[in-house]
Design a protein around this motif. Structure first.
Motif, PDB file in Angstrom:
ATOM      1  N   ARG A 168       0.819  -1.216   0.000  1.00  0.00           N
ATOM      2  CA  ARG A 168       0.000   0.000   0.000  1.00  0.00           C
ATOM      3  C   ARG A 168       0.848   1.260   0.000  1.00  0.00           C
ATOM      4  O   ARG A 168       0.450   2.284  -0.576  1.00  0.00           O
ATOM      5  N   ARG A 169       2.018   1.221   0.621  1.00  0.00           N
ATOM      6  CA  ARG A 169       2.914   2.386   0.652  1.00  0.00           C
ATOM      7  C   ARG A 169       3.846   2.445  -0.559  1.00  0.00           C
ATOM      8  O   ARG A 169       4.770   3.256  -0.608  1.00  0.00           O
TER       9      ARG A 169
ATOM     10  N   ALA B  84       4.410  -6.075  -5.274  1.00  0.00           N
ATOM     11  CA  ALA B  84       3.524  -7.194  -4.955  1.00  0.00           C
ATOM     12  C   ALA B  84       4.145  -8.064  -3.879  1.00  0.00           C
ATOM     13  O   ALA B  84       5.372  -8.189  -3.793  1.00  0.00           O
ATOM     14  N   ALA B  85       3.287  -8.660  -3.071  1.00  0.00           N
ATOM     15  CA  ALA B  85       3.690  -9.646  -2.070  1.00  0.00           C
ATOM     16  C   ALA B  85       2.544 -10.645  -1.959  1.00  0.00           C
ATOM     17  O   ALA B  85       1.436 -10.287  -1.575  1.00  0.00           O
ATOM     18  N   ILE B  86       2.817 -11.883  -2.312  1.00  0.00           N
ATOM     19  CA  ILE B  86       1.765 -12.899  -2.388  1.00  0.00           C
ATOM     20  C   ILE B  86       2.181 -14.128  -1.591  1.00  0.00           C
ATOM     21  O   ILE B  86       3.276 -14.672  -1.789  1.00  0.00           O
ATOM     22  N   LEU B  87       1.297 -14.571  -0.713  1.00  0.00           N
ATOM     23  CA  LEU B  87       1.507 -15.793   0.050  1.00  0.00           C
ATOM     24  C   LEU B  87       1.086 -16.984  -0.810  1.00  0.00           C
ATOM     25  O   LEU B  87      -0.017 -16.994  -1.362  1.00  0.00           O
ATOM     26  N   THR B  88       1.963 -17.966  -0.933  1.00  0.00           N
ATOM     27  CA  THR B  88       1.642 -19.163  -1.712  1.00  0.00           C
ATOM     28  C   THR B  88       1.070 -20.240  -0.779  1.00  0.00           C
ATOM     29  O   THR B  88       1.231 -20.161   0.434  1.00  0.00           O
ATOM     30  N   PRO B  89       0.416 -21.243  -1.337  1.00  0.00           N
ATOM     31  CA  PRO B  89      -0.132 -22.320  -0.503  1.00  0.00           C
ATOM     32  C   PRO B  89       0.930 -23.074   0.304  1.00  0.00           C
ATOM     33  O   PRO B  89       0.621 -23.688   1.317  1.00  0.00           O
TER      34      PRO B  89
END
Length: 78
Positions: free
Chosen positions: A25-26, A31-36
């Motif tokens: 957001r800042r 991007a920052a994505i948590l994987t399974p």
């Protein structure tokens, strides 16, 4: 530089998610994505490489590194 005090508990996925959300957001991360699998995919710029972080502690460490960089840059520019 002073060393950071040791944490008294392990970093949770929720804490890492909160930090990742703030960084995106800042506009400090694209991007920052948590994987399974519990790993995190992070990208600093839209056309930049994707880094794989092994878990929540790495996300919090990245946030601390970014904060340190920002604060030391502000100090240097004064």
């Amino acid at each position: 530089m002073f060393p950071r005090p040791a944490r008294s508990s392990e970093v949770t996925a929720a804490e890492a998610g909160a930090w990742a959300d703030v960084l995106v957001r800042r506009n400090l991360l694209y991007a920052a994505i948590l994987t399974p699998t519990g790993q995190w995919l992070v990208q600093h710029q839209p056309d930049g490489p994707v880094r794989v972080l092994s878990g929540p502690a790495d996300v919090v460490e990245l946030a601390a590194t970014i904060q340190h960089r920002i604060r030391s840059t502000r100090t240097d520019s004064r």
